[in-house]
Scaffold this active site. Structure first.
Site, PDB file in Angstrom:
ATOM      1  N   LYS A 212     -12.836  -3.584   9.526  1.00 23.43           N
ATOM      2  CA  LYS A 212     -13.289  -4.391   8.388  1.00 23.43           C
ATOM      3  C   LYS A 212     -12.350  -5.562   8.136  1.00 23.43           C
ATOM      4  O   LYS A 212     -12.763  -6.593   7.594  1.00 23.43           O
ATOM      5  CB  LYS A 212     -13.461  -3.517   7.142  1.00 23.43           C
ATOM      6  CG  LYS A 212     -12.223  -2.730   6.709  1.00 23.43           C
ATOM      7  CD  LYS A 212     -11.263  -3.517   5.839  1.00 23.43           C
ATOM      8  CE  LYS A 212     -10.029  -2.708   5.520  1.00 23.43           C
ATOM      9  NZ  LYS A 212      -9.049  -3.464   4.716  1.00 23.43           N
TER      10      LYS A 212
ATOM     11  N   THR B 202     -12.895  -6.054   1.006  1.00 18.78           N
ATOM     12  CA  THR B 202     -11.993  -6.936   1.739  1.00 18.78           C
ATOM     13  C   THR B 202     -12.636  -8.279   2.056  1.00 18.78           C
ATOM     14  O   THR B 202     -11.935  -9.285   2.192  1.00 18.78           O
ATOM     15  CB  THR B 202     -11.534  -6.247   3.045  1.00 18.78           C
ATOM     16  OG1 THR B 202     -11.154  -4.908   2.760  1.00 18.78           O
ATOM     17  CG2 THR B 202     -10.354  -6.959   3.637  1.00 18.78           C
TER      18      THR B 202
ATOM     19  N   TRP C 233       0.828  -1.205   0.000  1.00 17.83           N
ATOM     20  CA  TRP C 233       0.000   0.000   0.000  1.00 17.83           C
ATOM     21  C   TRP C 233       0.864   1.259   0.000  1.00 17.83           C
ATOM     22  O   TRP C 233       0.607   2.202  -0.729  1.00 17.83           O
ATOM     23  CB  TRP C 233      -0.943  -0.042   1.182  1.00 17.83           C
ATOM     24  CG  TRP C 233      -1.962   1.044   1.303  1.00 17.83           C
ATOM     25  CD1 TRP C 233      -2.398   1.602   2.465  1.00 17.83           C
ATOM     26  CD2 TRP C 233      -2.726   1.700   0.272  1.00 17.83           C
ATOM     27  NE1 TRP C 233      -3.368   2.554   2.223  1.00 17.83           N
ATOM     28  CE2 TRP C 233      -3.584   2.631   0.876  1.00 17.83           C
ATOM     29  CE3 TRP C 233      -2.749   1.572  -1.121  1.00 17.83           C
ATOM     30  CZ2 TRP C 233      -4.458   3.453   0.164  1.00 17.83           C
ATOM     31  CZ3 TRP C 233      -3.611   2.389  -1.848  1.00 17.83           C
ATOM     32  CH2 TRP C 233      -4.451   3.308  -1.209  1.00 17.83           C
TER      33      TRP C 233
END
Length: 336
Positions: free
Chosen positions: A192, A249, A13
């Site tokens: 999440k 996700t 990322w």
């Protein structure tokens, strides 16, 4: 005119964000913990360890020196895994230029003190720094690098600096929305991952689409309950950093957290899964943190509780699923 920027953390990322900015013509230094990652980016313009097969802009400047990374920069993006964030932030603090805003893009919560990344950075970095923002949303790194349309949210204090950072990050394929609910955005990005582990377990057990849809929906309810207890705006969880990232996700084949859950559901042991992984599945560590926060704020999070039981206490995944289904009947919109 290009600006000098630093991205701290050269995982997938962090590398994707650095590539995005360098591709826009900004002068970007990317700090890597591993010398081989920095050397590979310098020599071949590729992060072979965390983002193999993705060509990076030649102008991207890798370094293993935090002092060099942030010297004279106008903004810093912090993308260090949550378990290492406190140590890296402390090492970064003496070198951070005065007035430089900091964006945390880490989707996790500090395990030691149960702090959101923004709180950790505010408490660790010097008062002379600029404001701290949080960036989150449904964004697989490799798809950002492929310039596939992506939308995220940047949360922090409103004003000209927020608008300037929004403009800095925006591209024709990377859309950035603004929010003032930093707590909600950070919690959505972290929690999440725990639900994604649970969704992976459901898929690994072969329990079907109905089960996965129910799991995602009730997982969102748990995220909202904890968020409200911690001062977040419940509407944030219906947005990009909540429902958006949750759907991605829990269902995307590129999700590391879902992949861990799938393997657990198929019978593999967590220690064996983690031993063979180079990338971090934040949801594993965040599960314990989320359960601790739920207990601190007296919030019911049964899915999080069962994920912890499966991951850390050896509970059979099928039994965990049945225990969730056999809980006492209740209204949909109550506290549990």
């Amino acid at each position: 005119m290009s600006r000098a920027l630093a991205v701290i953390g050269a995982g997938a990322w962090g590398t994707a964000l650095a590539s995005l900015l360098a591709g826009k013509g900004e002068r970007v230094r990317l700090w890597a913990f591993e010398p081989e990652v920095a050397a590979g980016i310098a020599a071949a313009h590729e992060n072979k360890l965390y983002l193999p097969g993705v060509a990076l802009p030649a102008a991207l400047e890798p370094t293993t020196s935090l002092e060099e990374a942030v010297f004279g920069v106008e903004a810093v993006i912090f993308v260090v895994p949550s378990h290492a964030a406190a140590k890296v932030a402390a090492a970064l603090a003496p070198h951070l230029p005065a007035g430089a805003p900091v964006i945390t893009a880490t989707k996790g919560i500090e395990p030691a003190k149960l702090r959101l990344m923004s709180a950790l950075l505010e408490e660790t970095l010097p008062p002379s720094r600029g404001p701290v923002f949080a960036l989150s949303g449904p964004s697989f790194a490799v798809e950002v690098c492929k310039h596939l349309p992506t939308a995220v949210v940047l949360a922090g204090p409103s004003g000209p600096q927020a608008s300037a950072l929004q403009s800095l990050l925006m591209s024709p394929t990377f859309r950035v929305y603004l929010s003032e609910d930093r707590c909600g955005v950070e919690l959505g990005g972290a929690l999440k991952n725990v639900v994604a582990v649970a969704a992976g377990i459901v898929d690994g057990l072969g329990l079907g689409h109905n089960t996965r849809a129910a799991l995602i929906t009730r997982g969102l309810a748990e995220m909202v309950r904890l968020g409200v207890a911690m001062g977040a705006d419940p509407r944030t969880f219906a947005g990009l950093s909540g429902m958006g990232d949750l759907v991605l996700t829990c269902t995307g084949a590129l999700s590391r957290n879902r992949s861990v859950g799938v393997q657990i559901g198929q019978g593999r042991k967590l220690a064996d899964i983690l031993a063979g992984a180079r990338t971090v599945a934040e949801g594993v560590g965040t599960a314990k943190v989320a359960l601790a926060l739920a207990e601190r704020h007296q919030v019911e999070m049964p899915i999080v509780r069962e994920v912890c039981a499966v991951l850390f206490d050896g509970k059979d995944p099928k039994r965990a699923a049945m225990d969730l289904m056999e809980r006492a009947a209740r209204p949909e919109l109550d506290r549990a």
